[in-house]
Design a protein around this motif. Sequence first.
Motif, PDB file in Angstrom:
ATOM      1  N   ALA A 123       2.078  -2.542  11.618  1.00 35.19           N
ATOM      2  CA  ALA A 123       2.933  -1.590  10.904  1.00 35.19           C
ATOM      3  C   ALA A 123       4.282  -1.443  11.587  1.00 35.19           C
ATOM      4  CB  ALA A 123       2.253  -0.225  10.824  1.00 35.19           C
ATOM      5  N   VAL A 129       4.570  -4.337   1.694  1.00 37.13           N
ATOM      6  CA  VAL A 129       3.641  -5.179   2.438  1.00 37.13           C
ATOM      7  C   VAL A 129       4.126  -6.624   2.442  1.00 37.13           C
ATOM      8  CG1 VAL A 129       1.270  -6.032   2.583  1.00 37.13           C
ATOM      9  CG2 VAL A 129       1.700  -3.675   1.851  1.00 37.13           C
ATOM     10  N   HIS A 167       2.010   4.448   7.717  1.00 36.62           N
ATOM     11  CA  HIS A 167       1.639   3.031   7.681  1.00 36.62           C
ATOM     12  C   HIS A 167       0.497   2.737   8.652  1.00 36.62           C
ATOM     13  CE1 HIS A 167       5.849   1.760   6.005  1.00 36.62           C
ATOM     14  NE2 HIS A 167       5.105   2.385   5.117  1.00 36.62           N
ATOM     15  N   HIS A 194      -3.106   3.227   7.658  1.00 38.05           N
ATOM     16  CA  HIS A 194      -3.694   2.257   6.734  1.00 38.05           C
ATOM     17  C   HIS A 194      -4.101   0.947   7.418  1.00 38.05           C
ATOM     18  CE1 HIS A 194      -1.826   5.020   3.882  1.00 38.05           C
ATOM     19  NE2 HIS A 194      -2.573   4.486   2.936  1.00 38.05           N
ATOM     20  N   ARG A 216       6.962   7.982   8.540  1.00 36.81           N
ATOM     21  CA  ARG A 216       6.624   6.786   7.773  1.00 36.81           C
ATOM     22  C   ARG A 216       5.798   5.820   8.605  1.00 36.81           C
ATOM     23  NH1 ARG A 216       9.918   4.824   2.759  1.00 36.81           N
ATOM     24  NH2 ARG A 216       8.366   3.410   1.922  1.00 36.81           N
ATOM     25  N   ILE A 233       3.879   1.467  -0.044  1.00 40.06           N
ATOM     26  CA  ILE A 233       3.957   0.723   1.205  1.00 40.06           C
ATOM     27  C   ILE A 233       4.440  -0.682   0.883  1.00 40.06           C
ATOM     28  CG2 ILE A 233       2.706  -0.175   3.206  1.00 40.06           C
ATOM     29  CD1 ILE A 233       0.698   2.080   2.871  1.00 40.06           C
ATOM     30  N   GLU A 267       7.876  -1.170   6.795  1.00 45.28           N
ATOM     31  CA  GLU A 267       6.937  -2.041   6.087  1.00 45.28           C
ATOM     32  C   GLU A 267       5.677  -2.236   6.904  1.00 45.28           C
ATOM     33  OE1 GLU A 267       9.307  -5.512   5.664  1.00 45.28           O
ATOM     34  OE2 GLU A 267       9.490  -5.830   7.820  1.00 45.28           O
ATOM     35  N   ALA A 268       4.691  -2.864   6.273  1.00 45.56           N
ATOM     36  CA  ALA A 268       3.440  -3.214   6.947  1.00 45.56           C
ATOM     37  C   ALA A 268       3.173  -4.700   6.728  1.00 45.56           C
ATOM     38  CB  ALA A 268       2.289  -2.376   6.426  1.00 45.56           C
ATOM     39  N   LEU A 295      -4.307  -4.744   5.985  1.00 42.38           N
ATOM     40  CA  LEU A 295      -3.144  -4.473   6.814  1.00 42.38           C
ATOM     41  C   LEU A 295      -3.491  -4.593   8.295  1.00 42.38           C
ATOM     42  CD1 LEU A 295      -1.482  -1.460   4.950  1.00 42.38           C
ATOM     43  CD2 LEU A 295      -1.172  -3.919   4.615  1.00 42.38           C
TER      44      LEU A 295
END
Length: 449
Positions: free
Chosen positions: A439, A417, A385, A388, A381, A415, A443-444, A436
């Motif tokens: 990360a 955010v 993230h 991105h 995960r 995602i 979450e981001a 973004l």
Amino acid sequence: MPPRVAVHHLGCKLNQYEAEALKAGFGGGGWRVVPFAEEADVYVVNTCTVTGSGDADSRRAVRRARRTNPEALVVATGCYAQRRPEELRHSGAGLVVPNTDKAGLVDRVREHLGAPPGAAAVHQGLTEAPAPGPAPGKRPPTTRFLQIDGAVAEGRTRGTLQIQDGCDEHCTFCIIPSVRGPGASRPPAEVLAQARNMVEAGYRELALTGVHTGSYGRDRGEADAFAGLVHQLAAVEGLERIRLNSIEPGYVSDRLIDIAADTEKVCRHFHVPLQSGDDRVLRRMGRRCTSSRYAERITRIADRLPGCAIGADVMAGFPGEGEEHFEETSGLLERLPITYLHVFPYSERQDTPAQRLDGHHGGDVKRRRVRELIALGEGKRLDFHRRHLGRRVRVLVEEEGGSGGLASGLTDNYIRVRFETGGAPVRANSFVDVVLTRARETEAFGELV
């Protein structure tokens, strides 16, 4: 003052949908819906029995409601209520409503509270509650579905929409077919009508849910009706996102993948349960998919939908799962473009075929394997993230100023955010663009464009 009702759910997305529908039903009947932690006149607990911890959490929720207001009527419903009603009555539930009667729960409560003297003793737990309906193993198919005609009391930006109930897979570890019954598809006209009502009430995104959503239409002899339903929902005016629920690998058709890839409204998010990456263990589980077929489906999704979030359920410590089998599972998950994992230890369920298998593991083995798989999922995960970072993503805002004063929301590819607004007005239930910048596994973070 109108009577107060609090509704709490445990477990799956379908239970969440049903809790929302019950809130809507009570609210439409003149009740005041309050948080579960507050004092209410009626508490409804939608229980879960997938694992032993689900049973325990359900009992705790009933006891918590009883402590919050000893004079209240505590209602237990859901899968644990279907399977073990007496255990919930012993925990303090005064009224037990099985899954077979859940669609009429609001009326059942109303009738119960308006019953002649003597009914009060039932809700205090001093006499037997109404019969729980058909015994486990004889659960008939669902014929009435709970409906949401508008927004739930607290309001949501993303709603859930039930399209089916029940399951015919009969995996050896699973108790759910006996408490949810065989697969039953909701009529497409009813699904579409509810979708339009929810969109009119303000929902921007709808997540399709059920016990076995990919099997939609199979009970009517329609092989790929689920893909057709998704295509029909994409034509609903005002609906901006359609999120798919968990879909068994054997039901992830090429047509469904193509519709998701070619229709902007369908979120780039698939959740495809695996359970084990070893074919011998899969056969013992009664799963209808091989590891190679699973890998082929996941690879096709990733190829057709760049940036797609792909999740998997995986079970650790199934009876007979040796170290070599566990390594096969870990290796397969490591190689595939999976972006997150839901990891569960095997939980023995009474009256399931897996209970009678040899090779049961102790808690230490299951806990170690769970930890290793969780670490693998967290790494995947985080990598997803990080890929991105620097990109602009579209976020459906859920909180205007949540933790740390940051607004938050969800992208179509799952995602979470959190972002600075820079003083700009940002409203819940609106779409914004965010770049973004940082990360984490869960979450981001980013900046509002």
